[in-house]
Design a protein around this motif. Structure first.
Motif, PDB file in Angstrom:
ATOM      1  N   GLN A   1       0.822  -1.157  -0.044  1.00 21.35           N
ATOM      2  CA  GLN A   1      -0.051  -0.166  -0.080  1.00 21.35           C
ATOM      3  C   GLN A   1       0.791   1.240  -0.099  1.00 21.35           C
ATOM      4  O   GLN A   1       2.015   1.364   0.642  1.00 21.35           O
ATOM      5  CB  GLN A   1      -0.812  -0.102   1.169  1.00 21.35           C
ATOM      6  N   VAL A   2       0.235   2.287  -0.416  1.00 15.55           N
ATOM      7  CA  VAL A   2       1.020   3.555  -0.683  1.00 15.55           C
ATOM      8  C   VAL A   2      -0.111   4.664   0.027  1.00 15.55           C
ATOM      9  O   VAL A   2      -1.080   4.568   0.229  1.00 15.55           O
ATOM     10  CB  VAL A   2       1.416   4.167  -2.017  1.00 15.55           C
ATOM     11  N   SER A   3       0.693   5.813   0.689  1.00 17.23           N
ATOM     12  CA  SER A   3      -0.325   6.901   1.233  1.00 17.23           C
ATOM     13  C   SER A   3      -0.504   7.954  -0.097  1.00 17.23           C
ATOM     14  O   SER A   3       0.564   8.142  -0.653  1.00 17.23           O
ATOM     15  CB  SER A   3       0.644   7.480   2.192  1.00 17.23           C
ATOM     16  N   LEU A   4      -1.536   8.137  -0.118  1.00 14.86           N
ATOM     17  CA  LEU A   4      -2.187   9.158  -1.183  1.00 14.86           C
ATOM     18  C   LEU A   4      -2.720  10.430  -0.637  1.00 14.86           C
ATOM     19  O   LEU A   4      -3.469  10.361   0.489  1.00 14.86           O
ATOM     20  CB  LEU A   4      -2.837   8.411  -2.118  1.00 14.86           C
ATOM     21  N   ALA A  24       2.000  10.693  -4.187  1.00 22.53           N
ATOM     22  CA  ALA A  24       2.426   9.522  -3.227  1.00 22.53           C
ATOM     23  C   ALA A  24       3.508   9.720  -2.391  1.00 22.53           C
ATOM     24  O   ALA A  24       4.406  10.471  -2.736  1.00 22.53           O
ATOM     25  CB  ALA A  24       2.328   8.368  -3.955  1.00 22.53           C
ATOM     26  N   SER A  25       3.649   9.111  -1.207  1.00 21.20           N
ATOM     27  CA  SER A  25       4.477   9.225  -0.344  1.00 21.20           C
ATOM     28  C   SER A  25       5.749   8.404  -0.745  1.00 21.20           C
ATOM     29  O   SER A  25       6.981   8.713  -0.354  1.00 21.20           O
ATOM     30  CB  SER A  25       4.039   9.394   0.926  1.00 21.20           C
ATOM     31  N   GLU A  26       5.312   7.058  -1.210  1.00 24.57           N
ATOM     32  CA  GLU A  26       6.273   6.166  -1.113  1.00 24.57           C
ATOM     33  C   GLU A  26       6.978   6.042  -2.704  1.00 24.57           C
ATOM     34  O   GLU A  26       6.006   6.049  -3.625  1.00 24.57           O
ATOM     35  CB  GLU A  26       5.758   4.722  -0.712  1.00 24.57           C
ATOM     36  N   PRO A  27       8.098   5.690  -2.923  1.00 25.78           N
ATOM     37  CA  PRO A  27       8.665   5.677  -4.217  1.00 25.78           C
ATOM     38  C   PRO A  27       8.123   4.397  -4.918  1.00 25.78           C
ATOM     39  O   PRO A  27       7.938   4.320  -6.168  1.00 25.78           O
ATOM     40  CB  PRO A  27      10.093   5.478  -4.133  1.00 25.78           C
ATOM     41  N   GLY A 110      -9.917  -3.497  -7.169  1.00 24.66           N
ATOM     42  CA  GLY A 110      -8.589  -3.455  -7.804  1.00 24.66           C
ATOM     43  C   GLY A 110      -7.761  -2.606  -7.222  1.00 24.66           C
ATOM     44  O   GLY A 110      -6.485  -2.475  -7.512  1.00 24.66           O
ATOM     45  N   TYR A 111      -7.953  -1.871  -6.105  1.00 25.56           N
ATOM     46  CA  TYR A 111      -7.176  -0.836  -5.487  1.00 25.56           C
ATOM     47  C   TYR A 111      -7.249  -1.000  -3.920  1.00 25.56           C
ATOM     48  O   TYR A 111      -8.071  -1.095  -3.573  1.00 25.56           O
ATOM     49  CB  TYR A 111      -7.763   0.650  -6.070  1.00 25.56           C
ATOM     50  N   ASN A 112      -5.944  -0.910  -3.511  1.00 23.01           N
ATOM     51  CA  ASN A 112      -5.956  -1.135  -2.000  1.00 23.01           C
ATOM     52  C   ASN A 112      -5.427   0.093  -1.176  1.00 23.01           C
ATOM     53  O   ASN A 112      -5.002  -0.035  -0.091  1.00 23.01           O
ATOM     54  CB  ASN A 112      -4.891  -2.376  -1.717  1.00 23.01           C
ATOM     55  N   SER A 113      -5.059   1.198  -2.027  1.00 21.22           N
ATOM     56  CA  SER A 113      -4.682   2.292  -1.584  1.00 21.22           C
ATOM     57  C   SER A 113      -5.506   3.451  -1.870  1.00 21.22           C
ATOM     58  O   SER A 113      -5.840   3.637  -3.246  1.00 21.22           O
ATOM     59  CB  SER A 113      -3.110   2.663  -1.886  1.00 21.22           C
ATOM     60  N   TRP A 114      -6.094   4.216  -0.975  1.00 15.25           N
ATOM     61  CA  TRP A 114      -7.156   5.490  -1.168  1.00 15.25           C
ATOM     62  C   TRP A 114      -6.613   6.655  -0.507  1.00 15.25           C
ATOM     63  O   TRP A 114      -6.084   6.705   0.640  1.00 15.25           O
ATOM     64  CB  TRP A 114      -8.495   4.790  -0.780  1.00 15.25           C
ATOM     65  N   GLY A 115      -6.718   7.596  -1.007  1.00 15.41           N
ATOM     66  CA  GLY A 115      -6.551   8.966  -0.328  1.00 15.41           C
ATOM     67  C   GLY A 115      -7.773   9.460   0.110  1.00 15.41           C
ATOM     68  O   GLY A 115      -8.931   8.585   0.367  1.00 15.41           O
ATOM     69  N   GLN A 116      -7.904  10.567   0.987  1.00 16.60           N
ATOM     70  CA  GLN A 116      -8.766  11.013   1.659  1.00 16.60           C
ATOM     71  C   GLN A 116      -9.854  11.689   0.996  1.00 16.60           C
ATOM     72  O   GLN A 116     -10.947  11.831   1.451  1.00 16.60           O
ATOM     73  CB  GLN A 116      -8.321  12.053   2.683  1.00 16.60           C
ATOM     74  N   GLY A 117      -9.721  12.028  -0.172  1.00 13.15           N
ATOM     75  CA  GLY A 117     -10.868  12.564  -1.199  1.00 13.15           C
ATOM     76  C   GLY A 117     -10.421  13.945  -1.110  1.00 13.15           C
ATOM     77  O   GLY A 117     -10.048  14.875  -0.137  1.00 13.15           O
ATOM     78  N   THR A 118     -10.995  14.673  -2.096  1.00 13.79           N
ATOM     79  CA  THR A 118     -11.160  16.090  -2.497  1.00 13.79           C
ATOM     80  C   THR A 118     -12.437  16.499  -3.087  1.00 13.79           C
ATOM     81  O   THR A 118     -12.893  16.041  -3.838  1.00 13.79           O
ATOM     82  CB  THR A 118      -9.979  16.654  -3.369  1.00 13.79           C
TER      83      THR A 118
END
Length: 124
Positions: A1-4, A24-27, A110-118
């Motif tokens: 997972q990555v932080s978005l 994204a925070s992670e490379p 299909g997605y395991n990383s989600w941002g907080q939304g805008t």
């Protein structure tokens, strides 16, 4: 997972253009497919667009084809969503997503990383 983290939302008028950006925070983000979902008021979350790791292959939801463009910048670790000639129906919370694999899926699983939304609001 990555932080978005999404940015770029706001209040715009019909016919305006708007660009959302997700960082994204992670490379390791570069190893993920990326995309956008949205949730209009009172409705379920729906697929908007997805892009593969190389930024070449894209997939769009039927309601945004020809109006939105997704892109990514591997050097900046970002994925953007450019929206053109927005209409009130575009109003929604927009979520940046990332997922493993190589298939550009249009379902949330299909997605395991989600941002907080805008929030994007189109109104005159």
């Amino acid at each position: 997972q990555v932080s978005l983290a999404e940015s770029g939302g706001g209040l715009v008028q019909p016919g305006d253009s708007l660009r959302l950006s997700c960082t994204a925070s992670e490379p390791t983000f570069g190893n993920h497919i990326a995309g956008w979902f949205r949730q209009p008021p009172g409705k379920e979350r729906e697929f908007v667009a997805a892009i593969n790791q190389g930024g070449i292959d894209t997939h769009y939801g039927d309601s945004v084809k020809g109006r939105f463009t997704i892109s990514r910048d591997s050097a900046k670790n970002t994925v953007d969503l450019q929206m053109y000639s927005v209409i009130p129906e575009v109003t929604a919370v927009y979520y940046c997503v990332a997922g493993p694999g190589n298939i550009l899926r249009d379902d949330i699983y299909g997605y395991n990383s989600w941002g907080q939304g805008t929030q994007v609001t189109v109104s005159s």
